[in-house]
Write a protein that holds these residues in place. Structure first.
Motif, PDB file in Angstrom:
ATOM      1  N   LYS A 109       0.949  -1.024   0.080  1.00  0.00           N
ATOM      2  CA  LYS A 109      -0.090  -0.102   0.018  1.00  0.00           C
ATOM      3  C   LYS A 109       0.846   1.348  -0.146  1.00  0.00           C
ATOM      4  N   HIS A 110       0.731   2.162  -0.947  1.00  0.00           N
ATOM      5  CA  HIS A 110       1.606   3.246  -1.194  1.00  0.00           C
ATOM      6  C   HIS A 110       0.816   4.268  -0.493  1.00  0.00           C
ATOM      7  N   GLU A 111       1.188   5.429   0.205  1.00  0.00           N
ATOM      8  CA  GLU A 111       0.827   6.158   0.982  1.00  0.00           C
ATOM      9  C   GLU A 111      -0.020   7.214  -0.007  1.00  0.00           C
ATOM     10  N   ALA A 112       0.126   7.289  -1.197  1.00  0.00           N
ATOM     11  CA  ALA A 112      -0.497   8.345  -1.973  1.00  0.00           C
ATOM     12  C   ALA A 112      -1.729   7.721  -2.729  1.00  0.00           C
ATOM     13  N   TYR A 113      -1.871   6.663  -2.742  1.00  0.00           N
ATOM     14  CA  TYR A 113      -3.102   5.837  -3.178  1.00  0.00           C
ATOM     15  C   TYR A 113      -4.069   5.151  -2.444  1.00  0.00           C
ATOM     16  N   GLU A 114      -5.238   5.174  -2.531  1.00  0.00           N
ATOM     17  CA  GLU A 114      -6.284   4.698  -1.781  1.00  0.00           C
ATOM     18  C   GLU A 114      -6.166   3.143  -1.952  1.00  0.00           C
ATOM     19  N   ALA A 115      -6.204   2.595  -2.905  1.00  0.00           N
ATOM     20  CA  ALA A 115      -6.054   1.163  -2.894  1.00  0.00           C
ATOM     21  C   ALA A 115      -4.702   0.724  -3.132  1.00  0.00           C
ATOM     22  N   PRO A 116      -4.519  -0.568  -2.521  1.00  0.00           N
ATOM     23  CA  PRO A 116      -3.201  -1.407  -3.094  1.00  0.00           C
ATOM     24  C   PRO A 116      -2.594  -1.369  -3.913  1.00  0.00           C
ATOM     25  N   GLU A 117      -1.399  -1.781  -4.294  1.00  0.00           N
ATOM     26  CA  GLU A 117      -1.038  -2.336  -5.520  1.00  0.00           C
ATOM     27  C   GLU A 117      -1.503  -3.653  -5.886  1.00  0.00           C
ATOM     28  N   GLY A 118      -1.386  -4.079  -7.015  1.00  0.00           N
ATOM     29  CA  GLY A 118      -1.805  -5.360  -7.658  1.00  0.00           C
ATOM     30  C   GLY A 118      -1.010  -6.518  -6.778  1.00  0.00           C
ATOM     31  N   TRP A 119      -1.124  -7.670  -6.721  1.00  0.00           N
ATOM     32  CA  TRP A 119      -0.466  -8.823  -6.265  1.00  0.00           C
ATOM     33  C   TRP A 119       0.889  -9.123  -7.424  1.00  0.00           C
ATOM     34  N   ALA A 120       1.961  -9.351  -6.861  1.00  0.00           N
ATOM     35  CA  ALA A 120       3.220  -9.724  -7.351  1.00  0.00           C
ATOM     36  C   ALA A 120       3.609 -10.892  -6.852  1.00  0.00           C
ATOM     37  N   GLY A 121       4.539 -11.478  -7.568  1.00  0.00           N
ATOM     38  CA  GLY A 121       5.180 -12.774  -7.407  1.00  0.00           C
ATOM     39  C   GLY A 121       6.233 -12.858  -6.252  1.00  0.00           C
ATOM     40  N   GLY A 122       6.771 -11.695  -5.696  1.00  0.00           N
ATOM     41  CA  GLY A 122       7.562 -11.581  -4.891  1.00  0.00           C
ATOM     42  C   GLY A 122       8.286 -10.220  -4.522  1.00  0.00           C
ATOM     43  N   ILE A 123       9.230 -10.075  -3.748  1.00  0.00           N
ATOM     44  CA  ILE A 123       9.664  -9.006  -3.422  1.00  0.00           C
ATOM     45  C   ILE A 123      11.142  -8.792  -3.855  1.00  0.00           C
ATOM     46  N   GLY A 124      11.215  -7.638  -4.558  1.00  0.00           N
ATOM     47  CA  GLY A 124      12.559  -7.400  -4.909  1.00  0.00           C
ATOM     48  C   GLY A 124      13.030  -6.239  -4.464  1.00  0.00           C
ATOM     49  N   LEU A 125      14.639  -6.164  -3.999  1.00  0.00           N
ATOM     50  CA  LEU A 125      15.016  -5.258  -3.293  1.00  0.00           C
ATOM     51  C   LEU A 125      16.144  -4.553  -4.382  1.00  0.00           C
ATOM     52  N   PRO A 126      15.878  -3.659  -5.371  1.00  0.00           N
ATOM     53  CA  PRO A 126      16.686  -3.460  -6.402  1.00  0.00           C
ATOM     54  C   PRO A 126      18.050  -2.374  -6.011  1.00  0.00           C
ATOM     55  N   VAL A 127      17.834  -1.588  -5.097  1.00  0.00           N
ATOM     56  CA  VAL A 127      18.778  -0.803  -4.538  1.00  0.00           C
ATOM     57  C   VAL A 127      18.332  -0.329  -3.014  1.00  0.00           C
TER      58      VAL A 127
END
Length: 109
Positions: free
Chosen positions: A21-39
């Motif tokens: 859930k991003h603070e700027a949006y009412e709805a959460p993001e869509g489901w994703a297959g995993g967590i990436g930590l690019p940087v």
């Protein structure tokens, strides 16, 4: 390895879907297959997001395993395994409608 990296590795093994859930949006993001930590300081699910803008992370513990065309898919529920992992890492969470919700402050505090 920090708590978020450990969680990302654990969920990758289970093949669980995750959303945030991003603070700027009412709805959460869509489901994703995993967590990436690019940087450092960013998380990537359906796009890179700065840690400071994330309210919570949600895990779907139900996983459907496709066996084959003629065989019914296998259903797995990893709620207990995920709960045990979160307890072992001292990560607070709640369960909302079958999904596991973690305040993002657990990873940035």
């Amino acid at each position: 390895m920090n708590k978020l990296e450990a969680l990302a590795d654990f969920l990758r093994q289970l093949h669980c879907q995750v959303r945030l859930k991003h603070e700027a949006y009412e709805a959460p993001e869509g489901w994703a297959g995993g967590i990436g930590l690019p940087v450092r300081g960013y998380i990537e699910l359906n796009g890179p997001w700065p840690f400071r803008q994330i309210e919570w992370l949600e895990i779907n513990p139900a996983v459907t395993e496709h066996i084959g065309r003629l065989v019914k898919p296998k259903q797995h529920n990893y709620s207990e395994e995920i709960s045990a992992f979160l307890h072992s890492k001292s990560i607070a969470y709640s369960i909302k409608e079958g999904t596991i919700r973690i305040p993002f402050s657990e990873f940035t505090g």
